[in-house]
Design an enzyme around this catalytic site. Structure first.
Site, PDB file in Angstrom:
ATOM      1  N   GLU A  45      21.569 -29.218 -37.719  1.00 52.20           N
ATOM      2  CA  GLU A  45      22.677 -28.251 -37.719  1.00 52.20           C
ATOM      3  C   GLU A  45      23.624 -28.430 -36.538  1.00 52.20           C
ATOM      4  OE1 GLU A  45      19.500 -27.513 -38.342  1.00 52.20           O
ATOM      5  OE2 GLU A  45      19.353 -26.057 -39.969  1.00 52.20           O
TER       6      GLU A  45
ATOM      7  N   GLY B  71      17.974 -26.342 -43.514  1.00 55.11           N
ATOM      8  CA  GLY B  71      17.314 -25.322 -44.322  1.00 55.11           C
ATOM      9  C   GLY B  71      16.163 -25.879 -45.153  1.00 55.11           C
TER      10      GLY B  71
ATOM     11  N   ALA C  74      20.772 -26.318 -46.280  1.00 55.35           N
ATOM     12  CA  ALA C  74      21.638 -25.358 -46.960  1.00 55.35           C
ATOM     13  C   ALA C  74      22.858 -26.117 -47.466  1.00 55.35           C
ATOM     14  CB  ALA C  74      22.056 -24.259 -45.997  1.00 55.35           C
TER      15      ALA C  74
ATOM     16  N   GLU D 250      13.329 -25.831 -42.832  1.00 58.45           N
ATOM     17  CA  GLU D 250      12.981 -24.419 -42.607  1.00 58.45           C
ATOM     18  C   GLU D 250      12.235 -23.841 -43.806  1.00 58.45           C
ATOM     19  OE1 GLU D 250      17.127 -23.604 -41.592  1.00 58.45           O
ATOM     20  OE2 GLU D 250      16.437 -22.735 -39.708  1.00 58.45           O
TER      21      GLU D 250
END
Ligand code: HXC
Length: 258
Positions: free
Chosen positions: A132, A109, A65, A112
């Site tokens: 993260e 992300g 992200a 993911e």
């Protein structure tokens, strides 16, 4: 459609969506995720498309992200915006097979997103991880759940608690990816896989995908019952009659493919 952060292209019956923010290693900002969702919905509805490939560059599938975009957000803002909710889950609503062709970094992300796809093909330079914890947070787009189911608790814990990256060979040993191929060929291999699936019965493929996904959501007994009902329902299709007749007549099946 006009996109700024993705490139789209169609090869035969396979759509290719390329994440394209090279200066940020394809960091997944809101706009990119909105464009990805729009492209996915368009191809899912397009009868000319049998499968969808999501890829990045040879250096990065996606480095996560967008940290700079997230950085200043407040709890009420991300709660009310349902971050990451609907914007990120678009790929999980696609009926057609979605193949992640991962070269380079698939972190946070990015990892993911790859795990939300149906099949991951890895380039030999791929690096997977959930870093993260280094940012003072945890995975937020399904990483703690999907990675644990894919590779098991001990290894998922190790990766998520330390932020360590895993290379392509380790990811293959851990069953995170279907196959490792040379990085320069990962998109071509994914397209080949999509083309192969595209020669088969489209309803059977979509229903097979639904049945496999059910394995993640339910008990064995319920899953087996669900599978049996779906299996039985396929006897209502022309493709079942064609596929079995072709076998008996020793010829190649000609499926409707929609
Ligand atoms: C914003 C990013 C970024 C990211 C890289 N960049 N990753 N920007 N968000 N996730 C930017 C860098 O700031 C830099 O911009 C440019 O991309 C190139 O990156 P470098 O760090 O210079 O490249 P390199 O030295 O090759 O290192 C590659 C890297 C590193 C190891 C992948 O970039 C890195 O650690 N990135 C962050 C990985 C990460 O923590 N991901 C998890 C994010 S949190 P400038 O402008 O300086 O050139 C997450 C949460 C998901 O994903 C939860 C749900 C949404």
């Amino acid at each position: 459609a006009e996109y700024e952060m993705i490139l789209t292209e169609v090869e035969g019956r396979v759509a290719i969506i390329r994440l394209n923010r090279p200066k940020a290693l394809n960091a997944l900002c809101d706009q990119l995720m909105d464009e990805l969702g729009q492209a996915l919905r368009g191809y899912d509805a397009d009868p000319g498309i049998a499968a969808i490939v999501i890829t990045g560059s040879e250096k990065a599938f996606a480095a996560g992200a967008d940290i700079k975009e997230m950085q200043g957000r407040s709890y009420p803002a991300i709660y009310l915006d349902d971050f990451i909710g609907k914007r990120w889950e678009a790929v999980t609503y696609v009926q057609k097979p979605v193949i992640a062709a991962v070269a380079g970094f698939a972190l946070g992300g990015g990892c993911e997103l790859a795990m939300m796809c149906d099949i991951i093909l890895a380039g030999d330079n791929a690096k997977f991880g959930q870093p993260e914890i280094n940012l003072g947070v945890i995975p937020g787009a399904g990483g703690t759940q999907r990675l644990t189911r894919a590779i098991g608790k001990s290894k998922a814990m190790e990766l998520i608690l330390t932020g360590r990256m895993m290379d392509a060979a380790e990811a293959e040993r851990a069953n995170l990816v279907a196959r490792v191929v040379p990085a320069a060929e990962v998109v071509a291999e994914a397209v080949k896989l999509g083309e192969k699936i595209g020669t088969l019965s489209a309803p059977s493929v979509a229903i097979a995908k639904e049945a496999v996904n059910r394995a993640y959501e339910t008990t064995l007994a319920e899953g087996v019952k669900f599978e049996r009902r779906l299996f039985q329902s396929l006897f209502a299709t022309a493709d079942q009659k064609e596929g079995m007749a072709a076998f008996a007549e020793k010829r190649k099946a000609r499926f409707e493919n929609r």
